[in-house]
Design an enzyme around this catalytic site. Structure first.
Site, PDB file in Angstrom:
ATOM      1  N   HIS A  45       0.858  -1.194   0.000  1.00  0.00           N
ATOM      2  CA  HIS A  45       0.000   0.000   0.000  1.00  0.00           C
ATOM      3  C   HIS A  45       0.891   1.240   0.000  1.00  0.00           C
ATOM      4  CE1 HIS A  45      -3.529  -2.434   0.660  1.00  0.00           C
ATOM      5  NE2 HIS A  45      -2.967  -3.008   1.717  1.00  0.00           N
ATOM      6  N   GLU A 151      -4.898 -13.937   5.367  1.00  0.00           N
ATOM      7  CA  GLU A 151      -5.777 -12.802   5.640  1.00  0.00           C
ATOM      8  C   GLU A 151      -7.113 -12.902   4.913  1.00  0.00           C
ATOM      9  OE1 GLU A 151      -3.575  -9.233   4.653  1.00  0.00           O
ATOM     10  OE2 GLU A 151      -2.997  -9.986   2.695  1.00  0.00           O
ATOM     11  N   ASP A 177      -7.505  -7.188   6.549  1.00  0.00           N
ATOM     12  CA  ASP A 177      -8.103  -7.939   5.440  1.00  0.00           C
ATOM     13  C   ASP A 177      -8.896  -9.137   5.939  1.00  0.00           C
ATOM     14  OD1 ASP A 177      -7.462  -6.628   2.941  1.00  0.00           O
ATOM     15  OD2 ASP A 177      -5.385  -6.948   3.506  1.00  0.00           O
TER      16      ASP A 177
END
Ligand code: 3PY
Ligand code: MG
Length: 251
Positions: A45, A151, A177
């Site tokens: 990210h 996740e 997540d």
């Protein structure tokens, strides 16, 4: 510090890492000097460009602290580049199936274990200074660290099978997540329960369990369950400290 011993240390006692989510070698160096056991550069990210990643890794290691890169996806150029830059390891998000895990092993290891492309002029290869090229490939395979994210509910359901992959060192429960995959809000007690079950199972399998936490109490809790790779981020602490300061000053 001998960075090559770090994997051994991870088995022996919990290591506390810092997510570095800003494109800044200085922040990486600063967190290393502040006392974190490792830095985790977030290239999944945020806005960290590939060209800054190597300097971030270098800054952390120059301060004696290992540096792992969370790569963008389970792709050749992300995994290989992070390792060629001399990161101590890679952490790969969204690994759900055995096919995903086999791809991780293929990309993160030189032959004969995997199919990572050889390069002897990279930072990882000491800029061509290794006299024994075959020895370098073997050493790189043995000393680099490989972590995968668990996740999604699919990954949780496949955890037993995923734990059988010898070349994977660490299994990281991504609470954000995982909670969205479960259709629940972050911090929901059912998400904590699944996290606890996974951490205990990972430890029992002799692997390193990892996760993300944002405060002292939850960090202690996951360590009690057996997590040895615990990552936090400075945002929460900076937000709280700065708010307190401004409220103190302004009333
Ligand atoms: C997640 O929470 O999903 C992460 O990947 C990291 O904390
Ligand atoms: Mg995640």
């Amino acid at each position: 510090m001998n960075l090559e011993n770090w994997k051994k240390q991870l088995h022996e006692k919990p290591q506390i890492g810092c997510f570095v989510t800003f494109a800044s070698p200085a922040i990486c160096e600063w967190m290393a000097r502040l006392g974190f056991d490792f830095t985790l550069i977030d290239n999944e990210h945020g806005n960290i460009d590939q060209s800054v990643v190597e300097d971030m890794v270098r800054a952390s290691q120059a301060a004696g602290v290992p540096s792992i890169v969370r790569v963008t996806t389970n792709k050749y150029d992300h995994v290989q580049k992070a390792l060629d830059m001399g990161a101590n390891g890679v952490q790969i998000p969204m690994i759900n199936s055995m096919a995903d895990a086999r791809e991780v092993v293929r990309l993160a290891n030189f032959p004969p274990v995997g199919e990572r492309g050889t390069a002897y002029l990279t930072r990882a290869a000491n800029y061509g200074l290794y006299p024994d090229k075959t020895g370098y490939l073997k050493l790189a395979n043995e000393t680099k660290f490989t972590g995968i994210h668990i996740e999604t509910t699919e990954a949780v359901n496949n955890l037993d099978e995923l734990l059988s992959v010898d070349e994977i060192d660490m299994y990281f429960i991504g609470p954000g997540d995982l909670s969205s995959s479960m259709g629940l809000a972050p911090g929901h007690e059912e998400v904590w329960k699944v996290t606890e079950d996974c951490i205990r199972k990972i430890r029992q399998a002799g692997k390193i369990a990892g996760t993300f936490t944002g405060d002292v109490a939850s960090t202690q809790k996951v360590i009690d369950w057996g997590a040895h790779y615990v990552v936090t981020a400075i945002n929460g602490y900076v937000n709280a400290g700065v708010k307190q300061f401004l409220e103190g000053v302004r009333g």
